[in-house]
Design a protein around this motif. Sequence first.
Motif, PDB file in Angstrom:
ATOM      1  N   PRO A 189      30.156  43.929  44.979  1.00  0.00           N
ATOM      2  CA  PRO A 189      31.418  44.666  44.886  1.00  0.00           C
ATOM      3  C   PRO A 189      31.322  45.943  44.047  1.00  0.00           C
ATOM      4  O   PRO A 189      30.936  45.901  42.884  1.00  0.00           O
ATOM      5  N   HIS A 190      31.622  47.061  44.691  1.00  0.00           N
ATOM      6  CA  HIS A 190      31.732  48.342  43.980  1.00  0.00           C
ATOM      7  C   HIS A 190      33.230  48.614  43.866  1.00  0.00           C
ATOM      8  O   HIS A 190      33.872  48.947  44.875  1.00  0.00           O
ATOM      9  N   PHE A 191      33.756  48.468  42.671  1.00  0.00           N
ATOM     10  CA  PHE A 191      35.210  48.484  42.489  1.00  0.00           C
ATOM     11  C   PHE A 191      35.870  49.709  43.123  1.00  0.00           C
ATOM     12  O   PHE A 191      36.893  49.599  43.798  1.00  0.00           O
ATOM     13  N   ASP A 192      35.273  50.881  42.923  1.00  0.00           N
ATOM     14  CA  ASP A 192      35.890  52.116  43.422  1.00  0.00           C
ATOM     15  C   ASP A 192      36.006  52.147  44.942  1.00  0.00           C
ATOM     16  O   ASP A 192      36.831  52.883  45.488  1.00  0.00           O
ATOM     17  N   LEU A 193      35.174  51.375  45.619  1.00  0.00           N
ATOM     18  CA  LEU A 193      35.180  51.404  47.085  1.00  0.00           C
ATOM     19  C   LEU A 193      36.023  50.277  47.693  1.00  0.00           C
ATOM     20  O   LEU A 193      36.152  50.190  48.920  1.00  0.00           O
ATOM     21  N   ILE A 194      36.580  49.428  46.844  1.00  0.00           N
ATOM     22  CA  ILE A 194      37.439  48.356  47.369  1.00  0.00           C
ATOM     23  C   ILE A 194      38.783  48.967  47.781  1.00  0.00           C
ATOM     24  O   ILE A 194      39.392  49.719  47.011  1.00  0.00           O
ATOM     25  N   PRO A 195      39.244  48.683  49.007  1.00  0.00           N
ATOM     26  CA  PRO A 195      40.465  49.330  49.501  1.00  0.00           C
ATOM     27  C   PRO A 195      41.689  49.114  48.593  1.00  0.00           C
ATOM     28  O   PRO A 195      41.865  48.039  48.015  1.00  0.00           O
ATOM     29  N   GLN A 250      47.732  44.382  45.323  1.00  0.00           N
ATOM     30  CA  GLN A 250      48.181  42.983  45.188  1.00  0.00           C
ATOM     31  C   GLN A 250      48.114  42.503  43.738  1.00  0.00           C
ATOM     32  O   GLN A 250      48.769  41.553  43.366  1.00  0.00           O
ATOM     33  N   PHE A 251      47.241  43.139  42.956  1.00  0.00           N
ATOM     34  CA  PHE A 251      47.032  42.670  41.581  1.00  0.00           C
ATOM     35  C   PHE A 251      47.471  43.715  40.545  1.00  0.00           C
ATOM     36  O   PHE A 251      47.075  43.649  39.389  1.00  0.00           O
ATOM     37  N   SER A 252      48.321  44.637  40.967  1.00  0.00           N
ATOM     38  CA  SER A 252      48.671  45.752  40.080  1.00  0.00           C
ATOM     39  C   SER A 252      49.327  45.275  38.775  1.00  0.00           C
ATOM     40  O   SER A 252      49.185  45.915  37.745  1.00  0.00           O
ATOM     41  N   LYS A 253      49.970  44.108  38.836  1.00  0.00           N
ATOM     42  CA  LYS A 253      50.618  43.599  37.610  1.00  0.00           C
ATOM     43  C   LYS A 253      49.607  43.197  36.537  1.00  0.00           C
ATOM     44  O   LYS A 253      49.957  43.042  35.376  1.00  0.00           O
ATOM     45  N   LEU A 254      48.362  43.005  36.935  1.00  0.00           N
ATOM     46  CA  LEU A 254      47.339  42.577  35.963  1.00  0.00           C
ATOM     47  C   LEU A 254      46.641  43.759  35.293  1.00  0.00           C
ATOM     48  O   LEU A 254      45.744  43.567  34.474  1.00  0.00           O
ATOM     49  N   GLN A 255      47.059  44.975  35.628  1.00  0.00           N
ATOM     50  CA  GLN A 255      46.287  46.149  35.217  1.00  0.00           C
ATOM     51  C   GLN A 255      46.114  46.314  33.705  1.00  0.00           C
ATOM     52  O   GLN A 255      45.171  46.956  33.256  1.00  0.00           O
ATOM     53  N   ASP A 256      47.030  45.722  32.918  1.00  0.00           N
ATOM     54  CA  ASP A 256      46.912  45.842  31.462  1.00  0.00           C
ATOM     55  C   ASP A 256      45.672  45.129  30.930  1.00  0.00           C
ATOM     56  O   ASP A 256      45.164  45.451  29.861  1.00  0.00           O
ATOM     57  N   ASP A 257      45.236  44.107  31.660  1.00  0.00           N
ATOM     58  CA  ASP A 257      44.020  43.387  31.283  1.00  0.00           C
ATOM     59  C   ASP A 257      42.941  43.781  32.296  1.00  0.00           C
ATOM     60  O   ASP A 257      42.777  43.155  33.345  1.00  0.00           O
ATOM     61  N   ALA A 258      42.211  44.865  31.982  1.00  0.00           N
ATOM     62  CA  ALA A 258      41.359  45.533  32.980  1.00  0.00           C
ATOM     63  C   ALA A 258      40.320  44.608  33.621  1.00  0.00           C
ATOM     64  O   ALA A 258      40.126  44.640  34.835  1.00  0.00           O
ATOM     65  N   PHE A 259      39.663  43.776  32.802  1.00  0.00           N
ATOM     66  CA  PHE A 259      38.622  42.903  33.369  1.00  0.00           C
ATOM     67  C   PHE A 259      39.235  41.820  34.260  1.00  0.00           C
ATOM     68  O   PHE A 259      38.681  41.470  35.303  1.00  0.00           O
ATOM     69  N   LYS A 260      40.382  41.299  33.811  1.00  0.00           N
ATOM     70  CA  LYS A 260      41.050  40.270  34.621  1.00  0.00           C
ATOM     71  C   LYS A 260      41.471  40.872  35.969  1.00  0.00           C
ATOM     72  O   LYS A 260      41.302  40.266  37.035  1.00  0.00           O
ATOM     73  N   TYR A 261      42.007  42.074  35.898  1.00  0.00           N
ATOM     74  CA  TYR A 261      42.436  42.804  37.096  1.00  0.00           C
ATOM     75  C   TYR A 261      41.245  43.014  38.032  1.00  0.00           C
ATOM     76  O   TYR A 261      41.280  42.644  39.222  1.00  0.00           O
ATOM     77  N   ALA A 262      40.149  43.550  37.492  1.00  0.00           N
ATOM     78  CA  ALA A 262      38.970  43.825  38.323  1.00  0.00           C
ATOM     79  C   ALA A 262      38.426  42.539  38.939  1.00  0.00           C
ATOM     80  O   ALA A 262      38.091  42.505  40.136  1.00  0.00           O
ATOM     81  N   ALA A 263      38.366  41.471  38.130  1.00  0.00           N
ATOM     82  CA  ALA A 263      37.792  40.213  38.623  1.00  0.00           C
ATOM     83  C   ALA A 263      38.636  39.628  39.754  1.00  0.00           C
ATOM     84  O   ALA A 263      38.102  39.107  40.741  1.00  0.00           O
ATOM     85  N   ASN A 264      39.956  39.727  39.640  1.00  0.00           N
ATOM     86  CA  ASN A 264      40.839  39.210  40.692  1.00  0.00           C
ATOM     87  C   ASN A 264      40.738  40.041  41.970  1.00  0.00           C
ATOM     88  O   ASN A 264      40.745  39.503  43.070  1.00  0.00           O
ATOM     89  N   VAL A 265      40.646  41.357  41.788  1.00  0.00           N
ATOM     90  CA  VAL A 265      40.500  42.250  42.949  1.00  0.00           C
ATOM     91  C   VAL A 265      39.188  41.926  43.679  1.00  0.00           C
ATOM     92  O   VAL A 265      39.148  41.785  44.911  1.00  0.00           O
ATOM     93  N   ILE A 266      38.129  41.772  42.912  1.00  0.00           N
ATOM     94  CA  ILE A 266      36.808  41.497  43.498  1.00  0.00           C
ATOM     95  C   ILE A 266      36.813  40.165  44.256  1.00  0.00           C
ATOM     96  O   ILE A 266      36.316  40.073  45.388  1.00  0.00           O
ATOM     97  N   LEU A 267      37.390  39.145  43.631  1.00  0.00           N
ATOM     98  CA  LEU A 267      37.419  37.834  44.298  1.00  0.00           C
ATOM     99  C   LEU A 267      38.194  37.909  45.616  1.00  0.00           C
ATOM    100  O   LEU A 267      37.747  37.400  46.647  1.00  0.00           O
TER     101      LEU A 267
END
Length: 322
Positions: A32-38, A44-61
Motif C-alpha cells: 500500500p502506497h498511501f498517496d495512491l489509495i483512491p 470513509q475514515f475521515s473521522k479518524l484523521q486526528d489519529d494519523a496512524f490509526k487513520y492510515a492503517a484503517n484506510v490501508i486495510l
Amino acid sequence: MAIAINRKANFSDKLTTAIQKKNCCVVVGLDPHFDLIPESIKQQFSKLQDDAFKYAANVILEFNKQVIDTLEHLVGIVKLQIAFYELYGWQGIWSYAETIHYAKQKGLIVIGDVKRGDVPNTAAAYANAHIGQVSINNTTQIAFQSDAITVNPLLGVDSILPFIKNAETYDKGIFVLAKTSNPSSVEFQDLLCGTKKLHQIIAEKIHTWGSRSIGTYGYSAIGAVVGATYPEDILILRKTMPNAYLLIPGYGSQGATAEDIKNCFNSDGYGAIINASRSILYAYNNRSWKDKYGAQTWKEAAQNAVMNMKEDLNKCVPAQTR
Ligand SMILES: O=C(O)c1cc(=O)[nH]c(=O)n1[C@@H]1O[C@H](COP(=O)(O)O)[C@@H](O)[C@H]1O
C-alpha cells in the motif's frame, strides 16, 4: 488473535493447487502506497484523521480488502511487503495482520515479504512469529497467519535452519533471496567465489535444503527469490534448483516483461510465481491508461492489469502437464 493449528498439505502442493485453481501464476503484491489509495476509501475514515496512524492503517486495510474482493476470482496468491505497514507503527502492523487474516479467509495463499535473517536464536523467534507459533501459559498463539515468508541468507546456514524447521513442522514455505531484482544486486550476489557467482552457490544450497520437503507435485517448501530483471541468471538458476518454486519480482513497474521471465518455468508449466505490486494496485494511475481509467475506476484498472499480465505470461508458460 488465537487461531487453531490445522495441519494441511505441504506448502508447495498448496501453491500448485492455488495456481491450478485460478489457472494463474500471478502474485498480487499488496504494497500500500498511501498517496495512491483512491480518495473514496480515505473519505470513509475521515473521522479518524486526528489519529494519523490509526487513520492510515484503517484506510490501508479497507483498500486491501477491496483489492482482494476485486481480484480473488483471478488470482490465488498475494504477497505483503511488511515495510509498507511498519511505516505506520503498531497500527500499520495491525493492518498487516488483519489483511493476512482476510486473505486467508478468502482461501488465498499469503506470502509475508519480511526478508528476515539473523543469528540462530533470533531467527527462531522470527520464524515462530511469521511461520510458526508461540506458547504463552500453555496456550498456543499465532502472531501472523502467513503461509510463507521471504528470508535473507547472508548470515549463513544456521540463520536459515530455524525457518526450514518451521516450514517442515507447520507445512509452511520460505523463499530465500538468491538473485534480487535491483540494479545493485550485482555488487555482492554476483561476486565470484572461485569459479561460481555467490547467487549460484546460494541456489545450490536452496536445492539441498529443499530435498527433505518435496511435495506430491515434485516441488519443495524451500523456494527462491529471483529477479525478473536478470533473465540470463533465471535460465541458470532454474536448472540449479529444479524442485524450487521461484518467486519472481520485477515484472511491470521495474521494467521486466514476459520475455524476460520465459525461462523461469519448468517443462511441466509450474515452478514459478510472478509478482507485480504497483502495476496492478495503481494501474488506474498508469500513464498509458490515463484516458481509460481514473481513481473512480481503479478496480476495473486493477482487474485489467491482472488479465493483461496473465495473457502476457500465458504466451511463455509451457502447457501445464499435471
Ligand atoms: O522479495 C521480494 O518480493 C522482492 C525481491 C526482489 O528482488 N525485488 C523485489 O522487488 N521484491 C519485492 O517485490 C515487490 C515489487 O513491487 P513492484 O515493483 O511494485 O511490482 C516489492 O514488494 C519488493 O519489495
